[in-house]
Design a protein around this motif. Structure first.
Motif, PDB file in Angstrom:
ATOM      1  N   UNK A  97       0.842  -1.195   0.000  1.00 54.22           N
ATOM      2  CA  UNK A  97       0.000   0.000   0.000  1.00 54.22           C
ATOM      3  C   UNK A  97       0.882   1.251   0.000  1.00 54.22           C
ATOM      4  N   UNK A  98       0.241   2.406  -0.171  1.00 55.83           N
ATOM      5  CA  UNK A  98       0.951   3.677  -0.118  1.00 55.83           C
ATOM      6  C   UNK A  98       0.242   4.628   0.842  1.00 55.83           C
ATOM      7  N   UNK A  99       1.002   5.599   1.325  1.00 55.43           N
ATOM      8  CA  UNK A  99       0.500   6.658   2.200  1.00 55.43           C
ATOM      9  C   UNK A  99       1.027   7.973   1.654  1.00 55.43           C
ATOM     10  N   UNK A 100       0.180   8.994   1.634  1.00 55.20           N
ATOM     11  CA  UNK A 100       0.609  10.311   1.164  1.00 55.20           C
ATOM     12  C   UNK A 100       0.796  11.264   2.340  1.00 55.20           C
ATOM     13  N   UNK A 101       1.886  12.019   2.276  1.00 58.80           N
ATOM     14  CA  UNK A 101       2.151  13.124   3.196  1.00 58.80           C
ATOM     15  C   UNK A 101       2.418  14.342   2.329  1.00 58.80           C
ATOM     16  N   UNK A 102       1.505  15.286   2.314  1.00 61.13           N
ATOM     17  CA  UNK A 102       1.635  16.410   1.407  1.00 61.13           C
ATOM     18  C   UNK A 102       1.685  15.914  -0.025  1.00 61.13           C
ATOM     19  N   UNK A 103       2.706  16.330  -0.742  1.00 61.74           N
ATOM     20  CA  UNK A 103       2.865  15.896  -2.125  1.00 61.74           C
ATOM     21  C   UNK A 103       3.718  14.664  -2.299  1.00 61.74           C
ATOM     22  N   UNK A 104       4.104  14.013  -1.204  1.00 62.13           N
ATOM     23  CA  UNK A 104       4.993  12.854  -1.259  1.00 62.13           C
ATOM     24  C   UNK A 104       4.241  11.565  -0.944  1.00 62.13           C
ATOM     25  N   UNK A 105       4.715  10.486  -1.514  1.00 59.43           N
ATOM     26  CA  UNK A 105       4.087   9.184  -1.331  1.00 59.43           C
ATOM     27  C   UNK A 105       5.069   8.204  -0.716  1.00 59.43           C
ATOM     28  N   UNK A 106       4.603   7.487   0.310  1.00 55.42           N
ATOM     29  CA  UNK A 106       5.403   6.448   0.953  1.00 55.42           C
ATOM     30  C   UNK A 106       4.894   5.085   0.540  1.00 55.42           C
ATOM     31  N   UNK A 107       5.817   4.180   0.275  1.00 59.57           N
ATOM     32  CA  UNK A 107       5.507   2.778   0.039  1.00 59.57           C
ATOM     33  C   UNK A 107       5.634   2.024   1.358  1.00 59.57           C
ATOM     34  N   UNK A 108       4.702   1.120   1.614  1.00 59.30           N
ATOM     35  CA  UNK A 108       4.737   0.310   2.832  1.00 59.30           C
ATOM     36  C   UNK A 108       5.522  -0.969   2.541  1.00 59.30           C
ATOM     37  N   UNK A 122       8.780   3.945   3.112  1.00 60.80           N
ATOM     38  CA  UNK A 122       9.811   4.389   2.173  1.00 60.80           C
ATOM     39  C   UNK A 122       9.235   5.459   1.262  1.00 60.80           C
ATOM     40  N   UNK A 123       9.849   6.648   1.313  1.00 59.98           N
ATOM     41  CA  UNK A 123       9.471   7.766   0.442  1.00 59.98           C
ATOM     42  C   UNK A 123      10.520   7.858  -0.668  1.00 59.98           C
ATOM     43  N   UNK A 124      10.321   7.166  -1.786  1.00 58.74           N
ATOM     44  CA  UNK A 124      11.384   7.084  -2.789  1.00 58.74           C
ATOM     45  C   UNK A 124      11.787   8.425  -3.379  1.00 58.74           C
ATOM     46  N   UNK A 127      13.933  10.158  -0.882  1.00 57.18           N
ATOM     47  CA  UNK A 127      15.103   9.395  -0.461  1.00 57.18           C
ATOM     48  C   UNK A 127      15.134   9.194   1.054  1.00 57.18           C
ATOM     49  N   UNK A 128      13.972   8.826   1.609  1.00 52.50           N
ATOM     50  CA  UNK A 128      13.833   8.589   3.038  1.00 52.50           C
ATOM     51  C   UNK A 128      13.214   7.218   3.273  1.00 52.50           C
ATOM     52  N   UNK A 162      17.698   2.299  -3.061  1.00 53.18           N
ATOM     53  CA  UNK A 162      18.812   3.101  -3.583  1.00 53.18           C
ATOM     54  C   UNK A 162      19.808   3.478  -2.494  1.00 53.18           C
ATOM     55  N   UNK A 163      21.085   3.464  -2.838  1.00 52.82           N
ATOM     56  CA  UNK A 163      22.149   3.667  -1.852  1.00 52.82           C
ATOM     57  C   UNK A 163      22.068   5.021  -1.175  1.00 52.82           C
ATOM     58  N   UNK A 164      21.483   6.032  -1.853  1.00 54.46           N
ATOM     59  CA  UNK A 164      21.415   7.370  -1.269  1.00 54.46           C
ATOM     60  C   UNK A 164      20.248   7.536  -0.303  1.00 54.46           C
ATOM     61  N   UNK A 165      19.424   6.508  -0.134  1.00 48.54           N
ATOM     62  CA  UNK A 165      18.289   6.573   0.786  1.00 48.54           C
ATOM     63  C   UNK A 165      18.771   6.827   2.212  1.00 48.54           C
ATOM     64  N   UNK A 166      18.140   7.787   2.880  1.00 47.52           N
ATOM     65  CA  UNK A 166      18.458   8.057   4.277  1.00 47.52           C
ATOM     66  C   UNK A 166      17.683   7.069   5.146  1.00 47.52           C
TER      67      UNK A 166
END
Length: 252
Positions: A97-108, A122-124, A127-128, A162-166
């Motif tokens: 599933x996904x969750x939105x925070x403002x204009x960003x989308x997180x993958x569960x 994960x907010x691709x 990068x979080x 991705x390696x740059x993910x915080x």
């Protein structure tokens, strides 16, 4: 990145995280260990809390939910599979599933091991990744409910980001995790540098990029020949090496 990230120390060694979309004026909290420092951070920045996203049911990640909801009216999102032992949820989510925070989308992402219902957000595009007590700074969570195979699968899934993910983990266990890590990976210069940077407690050990975790976290390095040699497990499978690392860390 659209989202501003704020790390908040709570209790003795917990991390909570606020993410804020200035364009949409929306704010979410990941995990709720302690209300006072979170409310203070919100007030200091003039942010209104809209959502609370929960990674797992343990009290040190959920115990402030009721107070924060009462103070802010925020909605609460958590794992459908763990709804019976989480605070009351406004939104139940499952892996994929996904969750939105403002204009960003997180993958569960499903990350069992520490608990069987643990999820990561994960907010691709930003990068979080909020991994709480699954993938941690130089470590991973204890296997309170899941198996070593489950945790290894979870960590392998996170290692593929991705390696740059915080990587935003749930606790400051830097000293203990670093001491264990160097005991099984003593010739690792990147690990020695990271331990030196965090030794005085002034440099937070989280968040850190996945690239840093891949270079310094022994629980992601089960295939590394030096670690295998130090464990006397040159011919073992990666999951077996991980299980031995977790066993040794439990006894460390």
């Amino acid at each position: 990145m659209a989202l501003e990230l704020l790390t908040i120390r709570c209790l003795n060694d917990n991390y909570a995280y606020l993410i804020h979309d200035a364009d949409k004026n929306e704010t979410a909290l990941i995990d709720a260990p302690e209300a006072a420092p979170i409310l203070a951070a919100l007030a200091d920045r003039g942010w209104k809390l809209d959502q609370i996203l929960l990674t797992h049911h343990h009290a040190d990640h959920t115990q402030a939910v009721a107070e924060l909801v009462a103070a802010t009216g925020a909605s609460v999102t958590g794992a459908r599979a763990d709804a019976h032992r989480l605070p009351p949820l406004d939104h139940q989510v499952s892996p994929g599933d996904t969750v939105r925070v403002g204009g960003s989308t997180a993958e569960i992402i499903d990350v069992p091991g520490h608990t069987v219902g643990h999820i990561a957000f994960h907010f691709p595009d930003d990068q979080l990744a909020f991994t709480a007590d699954s993938l941690m700074a130089m470590g991973c969570g204890r296997l309170f409910e899941g198996t070593a195979d489950q945790m290894w699968d979870s960590l392998s899934r996170l290692a593929g980001l991705p390696a740059e993910t915080m990587i935003c983990s749930g606790h400051d266990y830097c000293r203990g995790n670093g001491a264990f890590a160097i005991s099984v990976d003593p010739q690792n210069p990147a690990l020695r540098e990271r331990i030196a940077q965090t030794a005085d407690g002034l440099c937070p050990c989280a968040p850190a990029t996945l690239a840093v975790e891949l270079a310094t976290n022994p629980f992601l390095r089960a295939s590394d020949p030096a670690i295998r040699a130090n464990l006397g497990m040159e011919n073992a499978g990666d999951a077996e090496v991980f299980a031995e690392l977790r066993r040794r860390k439990d006894a460390f």
